[in-house]
Scaffold this motif. Structure first.
Motif, PDB file in Angstrom:
ATOM      1  N   ILE A 192      64.428  39.641 -60.600  1.00 53.28           N
ATOM      2  CA  ILE A 192      63.952  38.988 -61.016  1.00 53.28           C
ATOM      3  C   ILE A 192      64.954  37.840 -59.679  1.00 53.28           C
ATOM      4  N   VAL A 193      63.800  36.845 -59.182  1.00 52.01           N
ATOM      5  CA  VAL A 193      64.831  35.990 -58.273  1.00 52.01           C
ATOM      6  C   VAL A 193      63.966  34.777 -58.622  1.00 52.01           C
TER       7      VAL A 193
ATOM      8  N   THR B 265      56.363  43.772 -71.876  1.00 51.34           N
ATOM      9  CA  THR B 265      56.594  44.684 -70.984  1.00 51.34           C
ATOM     10  C   THR B 265      57.837  45.440 -71.366  1.00 51.34           C
ATOM     11  N   LEU B 266      58.972  44.963 -71.828  1.00 48.89           N
ATOM     12  CA  LEU B 266      60.192  44.810 -72.326  1.00 48.89           C
ATOM     13  C   LEU B 266      59.800  45.860 -73.439  1.00 48.89           C
ATOM     14  N   ARG B 267      59.445  44.603 -74.237  1.00 52.38           N
ATOM     15  CA  ARG B 267      59.273  45.532 -75.599  1.00 52.38           C
ATOM     16  C   ARG B 267      58.565  46.631 -75.812  1.00 52.38           C
ATOM     17  N   ARG B 268      57.279  47.005 -75.285  1.00 50.44           N
ATOM     18  CA  ARG B 268      56.741  48.190 -75.200  1.00 50.44           C
ATOM     19  C   ARG B 268      57.488  49.228 -74.219  1.00 50.44           C
ATOM     20  N   ASN B 269      58.211  49.179 -73.672  1.00 51.71           N
ATOM     21  CA  ASN B 269      59.210  50.458 -73.034  1.00 51.71           C
ATOM     22  C   ASN B 269      60.242  49.887 -73.294  1.00 51.71           C
ATOM     23  N   PRO B 270      61.277  50.406 -74.071  1.00 48.32           N
ATOM     24  CA  PRO B 270      63.199  50.087 -74.112  1.00 48.32           C
ATOM     25  C   PRO B 270      63.589  51.055 -73.562  1.00 48.32           C
ATOM     26  N   GLU B 271      63.034  51.424 -72.357  1.00 43.70           N
ATOM     27  CA  GLU B 271      64.037  52.239 -71.716  1.00 43.70           C
ATOM     28  C   GLU B 271      63.576  51.880 -70.032  1.00 43.70           C
ATOM     29  N   GLU B 272      63.006  50.108 -70.070  1.00 40.44           N
ATOM     30  CA  GLU B 272      63.097  49.107 -68.963  1.00 40.44           C
ATOM     31  C   GLU B 272      64.161  48.401 -68.990  1.00 40.44           C
ATOM     32  N   THR B 273      64.291  48.125 -67.525  1.00 42.97           N
ATOM     33  CA  THR B 273      66.156  46.964 -67.310  1.00 42.97           C
ATOM     34  C   THR B 273      64.991  46.151 -66.393  1.00 42.97           C
ATOM     35  N   ILE B 274      66.078  44.553 -66.792  1.00 45.83           N
ATOM     36  CA  ILE B 274      65.696  43.619 -65.536  1.00 45.83           C
ATOM     37  C   ILE B 274      67.367  43.811 -65.579  1.00 45.83           C
ATOM     38  N   TRP B 275      67.256  43.091 -63.960  1.00 41.21           N
ATOM     39  CA  TRP B 275      68.031  42.887 -62.842  1.00 41.21           C
ATOM     40  C   TRP B 275      67.910  40.951 -62.227  1.00 41.21           C
ATOM     41  N   ILE B 276      68.310  40.898 -62.927  1.00 39.45           N
ATOM     42  CA  ILE B 276      69.201  39.248 -62.140  1.00 39.45           C
ATOM     43  C   ILE B 276      69.803  38.797 -61.183  1.00 39.45           C
ATOM     44  N   TRP B 277      68.969  38.898 -60.483  1.00 45.36           N
ATOM     45  CA  TRP B 277      69.820  38.018 -58.813  1.00 45.36           C
ATOM     46  C   TRP B 277      69.647  36.265 -58.741  1.00 45.36           C
ATOM     47  N   ALA B 278      70.983  35.874 -58.618  1.00 43.46           N
ATOM     48  CA  ALA B 278      71.294  35.029 -58.090  1.00 43.46           C
ATOM     49  C   ALA B 278      72.278  34.054 -56.992  1.00 43.46           C
ATOM     50  N   ALA B 279      72.077  33.667 -56.213  1.00 44.46           N
ATOM     51  CA  ALA B 279      73.154  33.058 -55.032  1.00 44.46           C
ATOM     52  C   ALA B 279      73.738  31.822 -55.658  1.00 44.46           C
ATOM     53  N   GLN B 280      74.954  31.468 -55.480  1.00 46.55           N
ATOM     54  CA  GLN B 280      75.774  30.062 -55.939  1.00 46.55           C
ATOM     55  C   GLN B 280      74.902  28.910 -55.215  1.00 46.55           C
ATOM     56  N   ASN B 281      73.582  28.796 -56.248  1.00 39.68           N
ATOM     57  CA  ASN B 281      73.186  27.362 -56.026  1.00 39.68           C
ATOM     58  C   ASN B 281      72.465  27.275 -57.026  1.00 39.68           C
ATOM     59  N   LYS B 282      72.059  26.025 -56.879  1.00 42.26           N
ATOM     60  CA  LYS B 282      72.539  25.112 -58.590  1.00 42.26           C
ATOM     61  C   LYS B 282      71.176  25.146 -58.529  1.00 42.26           C
ATOM     62  N   HIS B 283      69.699  25.918 -57.457  1.00 38.02           N
ATOM     63  CA  HIS B 283      68.389  26.170 -57.880  1.00 38.02           C
ATOM     64  C   HIS B 283      68.604  27.490 -58.325  1.00 38.02           C
ATOM     65  N   ASP B 284      69.471  28.429 -58.507  1.00 37.92           N
ATOM     66  CA  ASP B 284      69.497  29.940 -59.209  1.00 37.92           C
ATOM     67  C   ASP B 284      69.979  29.601 -60.167  1.00 37.92           C
ATOM     68  N   VAL B 285      70.723  29.279 -60.279  1.00 36.00           N
ATOM     69  CA  VAL B 285      71.592  29.013 -61.430  1.00 36.00           C
ATOM     70  C   VAL B 285      71.626  27.976 -62.962  1.00 36.00           C
ATOM     71  N   SER B 286      70.615  27.259 -62.547  1.00 38.67           N
ATOM     72  CA  SER B 286      69.288  26.767 -63.031  1.00 38.67           C
ATOM     73  C   SER B 286      68.889  27.713 -63.704  1.00 38.67           C
ATOM     74  N   GLY B 287      67.732  28.197 -62.771  1.00 41.73           N
ATOM     75  CA  GLY B 287      67.344  29.331 -62.831  1.00 41.73           C
ATOM     76  C   GLY B 287      67.659  29.958 -64.174  1.00 41.73           C
ATOM     77  N   TYR B 288      68.375  30.760 -64.009  1.00 39.80           N
ATOM     78  CA  TYR B 288      69.688  31.886 -64.838  1.00 39.80           C
ATOM     79  C   TYR B 288      69.344  30.822 -66.260  1.00 39.80           C
TER      80      TYR B 288
END
Length: 276
Positions: free
Chosen positions: A4-5, A86-109
């Motif tokens: 996720i970006v 997707t996460l509920r249907r597939n218990p093995e699925e994982t999420i990687w959240i990518w965020a840089a040091q800016n207000k846009h990414d942090v607010s989205g997180y």
């Protein structure tokens, strides 16, 4: 694995990195709204969502992005609903959240975390906070945006992935709720994940500094602001604020005050200012 970006420009760079490392294979999903600006009160309820949409309609009206609110192109709730499914249907699925040091990414997180709590242990964060990387020219730099990082450098960044802790799932959403309830329209990153909030006119004084005695297109003023000012934000928001400054007086304009390249602005002459 789902990545996720929070910026469209991050997608191709991360996809290039994925092509270099099979262990990163997965879909790249983008959260499109800019949660660093705009109303957030009751943001997860229907009334709050509608209030935010109406605010964006006002900001975008009569500008380069008019109507974009109603095209369905930006629908983060639909995106999240699909992720949760997707996460509920597939218990093995994982999420990687990518965020840089800016207000846009942090607010989205912060906004996203509300929906991820039930998957604690399967949701990872890669927060590139004050971390050095090498540019394409081999120079050391501290990226503010993910898309400024060369794809090969992402292979180093993946080592930073860690599960979002139970404590973070408890504390961070509470911090976001507090911010939502303050009813401010501008968020600024103070460092780490700390956001301060300000009124809609936060950028106005700095934006006005780029208006001179010479005619300049609105697009040029906004471009200069984006490249030279300490704190920046999206073009659409700045165009909205520029029109507000014009409506308050003190500036001459020529052309239709609509899109960024449609009109020019300059300071009023001294004589005009004195007789106004």
């Amino acid at each position: 694995m789902i990545h996720i970006v929070f910026n469209e420009a991050d997608i191709p760079v991360l996809q290039q990195a994925i092509s270099l490392d099979e262990s990163l294979q997965g879909e790249v999903v983008v959260i499109r709204d800019d949660y660093a600006v705009g109303p957030l009160d009751h943001t997860y309820a229907g009334e709050g969502r509608e209030a935010r949409l109406n605010w964006w309609r006002e900001v975008l009206a009569g500008g380069d992005y008019e109507g974009k609110t109603d095209t369905g192109e930006v629908d983060d709730f639909k995106t999240v609903a699909e992720l949760v499914g997707t996460l509920r249907r597939n218990p093995e699925e994982t999420i990687w959240i990518w965020a840089a040091q800016n207000k846009h990414d942090v607010s989205g997180y912060y906004w996203l975390l509300h929906f991820m709590k039930e998957f604690q242990g399967r949701v990872f964060i890669l927060y590139l906070n004050n971390l050095p990387f090498l540019s394409e020219k081999g120079q050391l730099f501290y990226p503010i945006w993910l898309h400024s990082i060369p794809p090969k450098e992402f292979l180093k960044a993946k080592k930073l992935a860690r599960p979002i802790t139970l404590s973070e799932f408890e504390v961070d959403p509470d911090e976001w709720i507090r911010l939502c309830q303050e009813k401010k329209l501008v968020r600024i990153l103070e460092g780490g994940k700390k956001l301060s909030q300000h009124d809609a006119d936060f950028y106005d004084i700095d934006l006005a500094k780029f208006i001179t005695v010479d005619w300049q297109k609105a697009s040029k003023i906004i471009n200069q602001f984006q490249h030279k000012n300490k704190h920046t934000t999206g073009d659409a928001f700045l165009l909205w604020r520029l029109k507000k400054l014009i409506s308050d007086g003190g500036f001459d304009t020529q052309g239709e005050i609509r899109n960024m390249k449609d009109f020019e602005i300059k300071l009023k002459s001294q004589h005009q200012a004195e007789t106004a």
